[in-house]
Design a protein around this motif. Sequence first.
Motif, PDB file in Angstrom:
ATOM      1  N   SER A 231      13.317  29.406   1.273  1.00 36.87           N
ATOM      2  CA  SER A 231      12.338  30.169   0.941  1.00 36.87           C
ATOM      3  C   SER A 231      11.582  31.246   1.924  1.00 36.87           C
ATOM      4  N   ARG A 232      11.599  30.723   2.957  1.00 37.49           N
ATOM      5  CA  ARG A 232      10.985  31.558   4.148  1.00 37.49           C
ATOM      6  C   ARG A 232      11.900  32.840   4.623  1.00 37.49           C
ATOM      7  N   SER A 233      13.136  32.855   4.138  1.00 38.41           N
ATOM      8  CA  SER A 233      14.011  34.184   4.290  1.00 38.41           C
ATOM      9  C   SER A 233      13.571  34.925   3.098  1.00 38.41           C
ATOM     10  N   GLN A 234      12.783  34.735   2.276  1.00 38.01           N
ATOM     11  CA  GLN A 234      12.373  35.403   1.178  1.00 38.01           C
ATOM     12  C   GLN A 234      10.754  35.549   1.002  1.00 38.01           C
ATOM     13  N   SER A 235      10.249  35.659   2.234  1.00 37.35           N
ATOM     14  CA  SER A 235       8.955  35.816   2.562  1.00 37.35           C
ATOM     15  C   SER A 235       8.098  37.059   1.914  1.00 37.35           C
ATOM     16  N   ASP A 236       9.277  38.148   1.967  1.00 38.27           N
ATOM     17  CA  ASP A 236       8.784  39.435   1.545  1.00 38.27           C
ATOM     18  C   ASP A 236       7.961  39.504   0.111  1.00 38.27           C
ATOM     19  N   GLN A 237       8.243  38.297  -0.469  1.00 37.49           N
ATOM     20  CA  GLN A 237       7.651  38.236  -1.899  1.00 37.49           C
ATOM     21  C   GLN A 237       6.368  37.870  -1.856  1.00 37.49           C
ATOM     22  N   VAL A 238       5.801  37.327  -1.135  1.00 39.97           N
ATOM     23  CA  VAL A 238       4.278  37.231  -0.591  1.00 39.97           C
ATOM     24  C   VAL A 238       3.321  38.398   0.206  1.00 39.97           C
ATOM     25  N   SER A 239       4.317  39.262   0.594  1.00 39.35           N
ATOM     26  CA  SER A 239       3.686  40.241   1.570  1.00 39.35           C
ATOM     27  C   SER A 239       2.632  41.137   0.826  1.00 39.35           C
ATOM     28  N   TRP A 240       2.290  40.856  -0.366  1.00 38.18           N
ATOM     29  CA  TRP A 240       1.252  41.593  -0.962  1.00 38.18           C
ATOM     30  C   TRP A 240      -0.150  40.718  -0.945  1.00 38.18           C
ATOM     31  N   ILE A 241       0.040  39.630  -0.472  1.00 41.04           N
ATOM     32  CA  ILE A 241      -1.398  38.712  -0.467  1.00 41.04           C
ATOM     33  C   ILE A 241      -2.163  39.280   0.600  1.00 41.04           C
ATOM     34  N   PRO A 242      -3.268  39.659   0.595  1.00 37.11           N
ATOM     35  CA  PRO A 242      -4.101  40.363   1.457  1.00 37.11           C
ATOM     36  C   PRO A 242      -4.595  39.272   2.658  1.00 37.11           C
ATOM     37  N   PRO A 243      -4.798  39.504   3.799  1.00 41.48           N
ATOM     38  CA  PRO A 243      -5.242  38.745   5.128  1.00 41.48           C
ATOM     39  C   PRO A 243      -6.521  38.069   4.606  1.00 41.48           C
ATOM     40  N   LEU A 244      -6.953  37.014   5.152  1.00 38.87           N
ATOM     41  CA  LEU A 244      -7.827  36.147   5.015  1.00 38.87           C
ATOM     42  C   LEU A 244      -9.316  36.942   5.322  1.00 38.87           C
ATOM     43  N   THR A 245     -10.052  36.918   4.463  1.00 38.68           N
ATOM     44  CA  THR A 245     -11.473  37.334   4.742  1.00 38.68           C
ATOM     45  C   THR A 245     -12.559  36.337   4.768  1.00 38.68           C
ATOM     46  N   TRP A 246     -13.649  36.888   5.389  1.00 42.58           N
ATOM     47  CA  TRP A 246     -14.816  35.845   4.886  1.00 42.58           C
ATOM     48  C   TRP A 246     -15.071  35.756   3.380  1.00 42.58           C
ATOM     49  N   HIS A 247     -15.103  36.803   2.644  1.00 47.30           N
ATOM     50  CA  HIS A 247     -15.643  36.491   1.491  1.00 47.30           C
ATOM     51  C   HIS A 247     -14.648  35.675   0.515  1.00 47.30           C
ATOM     52  N   MET A 248     -13.272  35.439   0.959  1.00 41.29           N
ATOM     53  CA  MET A 248     -12.521  34.594   0.392  1.00 41.29           C
ATOM     54  C   MET A 248     -12.845  33.154   0.810  1.00 41.29           C
ATOM     55  N   MET A 249     -13.778  32.982   1.628  1.00 45.88           N
ATOM     56  CA  MET A 249     -14.078  31.505   1.887  1.00 45.88           C
ATOM     57  C   MET A 249     -15.196  31.048   0.809  1.00 45.88           C
ATOM     58  N   ILE A 250     -15.913  31.914   0.433  1.00 43.33           N
ATOM     59  CA  ILE A 250     -17.030  31.741  -0.572  1.00 43.33           C
ATOM     60  C   ILE A 250     -16.529  30.437  -1.573  1.00 43.33           C
ATOM     61  N   LEU A 295      -4.053  31.951   8.327  1.00 44.18           N
ATOM     62  CA  LEU A 295      -4.597  32.397   9.746  1.00 44.18           C
ATOM     63  C   LEU A 295      -3.327  33.168  10.397  1.00 44.18           C
ATOM     64  N   VAL A 296      -2.061  32.394  10.223  1.00 44.07           N
ATOM     65  CA  VAL A 296      -0.832  32.924  10.677  1.00 44.07           C
ATOM     66  C   VAL A 296      -0.074  33.528   9.606  1.00 44.07           C
ATOM     67  N   GLN A 297       0.042  33.521   8.427  1.00 47.73           N
ATOM     68  CA  GLN A 297       0.599  34.214   7.654  1.00 47.73           C
ATOM     69  C   GLN A 297      -0.045  34.344   6.102  1.00 47.73           C
ATOM     70  N   PRO A 298      -0.569  35.490   5.784  1.00 44.40           N
ATOM     71  CA  PRO A 298      -1.764  35.497   4.570  1.00 44.40           C
ATOM     72  C   PRO A 298      -1.076  34.885   3.339  1.00 44.40           C
ATOM     73  N   LEU A 299      -1.452  33.879   2.920  1.00 44.76           N
ATOM     74  CA  LEU A 299      -1.094  32.853   1.849  1.00 44.76           C
ATOM     75  C   LEU A 299      -2.250  32.311   0.786  1.00 44.76           C
ATOM     76  N   PHE A 300      -3.320  32.945   1.091  1.00 43.66           N
ATOM     77  CA  PHE A 300      -4.686  32.319   0.591  1.00 43.66           C
ATOM     78  C   PHE A 300      -4.811  32.793  -1.042  1.00 43.66           C
ATOM     79  N   LEU A 301      -4.276  32.039  -1.735  1.00 38.14           N
ATOM     80  CA  LEU A 301      -4.347  32.126  -3.398  1.00 38.14           C
ATOM     81  C   LEU A 301      -4.849  30.820  -3.840  1.00 38.14           C
ATOM     82  N   ASP A 302      -5.781  30.646  -4.571  1.00 38.11           N
ATOM     83  CA  ASP A 302      -6.262  29.302  -5.076  1.00 38.11           C
ATOM     84  C   ASP A 302      -5.378  28.615  -5.881  1.00 38.11           C
ATOM     85  N   ARG A 303      -4.188  29.273  -6.585  1.00 38.30           N
ATOM     86  CA  ARG A 303      -3.470  28.482  -7.566  1.00 38.30           C
ATOM     87  C   ARG A 303      -2.471  27.678  -6.495  1.00 38.30           C
TER      88      ARG A 303
END
Length: 488
Positions: A231-250, A295-303
Amino acid sequence: MHCHIPAARRGPLIWLIPSLWTLALGLWGLSRQDSVWRDEAATWQVAGRSTGEIVDMLGNVDAVHGLYYLLMHGLFEVFGASTTTLRLPSVLAVAAAAACVAVIGRRLAGFWAGLGGGLALALLPAVQFHLQEGRPYALVAAGAGLSTLLLVSLLSEVPGAGLSGRRTWPRWTAYAAAVLVCALLNWLSLLVLPAHAATLWWVRAGRGVWLRWTAYGACAVAGALPLVLFSRSQSDQVSWIPPLTWHMMIGPAILLAVGSVCALADRPRAGRLSATAVGLPLLAVPQLGLIGISLVQPLFLDRYVLFGMVGLALLIGAGLGAAVRAVRPLFPRGAGLLVPGAIGISVLALLPVELGKRAPASRVDDVLAVAGEVAKLGRPGDAVLFVPAARRDTALVSPKAFAGLADVALERSPVASATLKGEEAEPARIREALLGRSRVLLVTDAAKVAKPSGAARDAAKAAVLKERFTVVEDRQVRGRRVTVYERR
């Protein structure tokens, strides 16, 4: 423990009541006014393919959801394609997770802690969203609940009375199987293993327990590793996930704060198996782990870490159980009403959330609503365009609404190309096809959710429509837009 419910009946009731409660909440407004949004549309259109077509597609896209798609394909074959078939597996999964929370809570903190935690799970806003969602995250939560229950049962053994004997290997095997199935549904669920490791450290588990947990956990990881690597070879599928920001930590910060307050009420002690020792790591470790990965690859989605809500529900139950124990000396007859009362108040307080999650507006769009508009506006022989190409999902889910319309940009269908959205022709060919049409329907995103498309094909579509066509009708409905163009 003093309770008005006879002790003999508490065993079945402890898991039956939360399961039925969760089932009722899940069935309430299950169709969401006959709406299906883009993520669910992916499930719907893939589940409608044959097993061979699904396997072919997984080689190109969405391998991470392969097991889920195959499961939903089987259900669609047996029960037919509908919003009920699409979402009922998630409802049943959360009901099973609630039962697991209740049984764990009862074992670690008493009857009211188990009942309170089991009832609380389905009321958590994140769970409310995925309770009625045609995606795999609720199933992962059920698997995490089951694996945690199995681990607790193993750690609850009387020291020296079977942890190394033949009695425990079936449960260890079931534990590894539950972790593996969850990983095949979403491999980020492997974060449950470090959460369980934190529990073992907290309770000062013996060397034998550590060795068995490591061995069976390693088997689960090994089973999921091919999927993880592929699945790492298909990582373009999650390229739309934005980088981690402080407001995501709330959000995670609030969850951890609530969990910590409930944990303090549980009065945890190091070396003792408790609701806090199990629930707090299950809540915190996946959240922190996903933050670290992001922090390495943007993947932060609560689901992706929805299963951590099992830990939060367990902690809430422990807090409610502690409140019952504190109130009982003062109000022995009224203490048993505290948990039902708290749940009732929570239902009323969260009513706007509950109604909102069951409304079409709770999702970014609705592929069925826009298909209805196409059916009203389209005429036989009209051309239809999709911008971006992913918006073709509405035609894949509702093909009857597009009967008689020509998808002039499409070169190879999604099935033929083994993709989700098909393969479109080169810009020059799209332009040529459009110039041969007198009327075109454009299906795209509503203005408030639309994002610029940098694709050359989409630019060609827009250029031709602007140069040679005039807008004669424009309708926006539930996050999608249908614009009718006629040749000048």
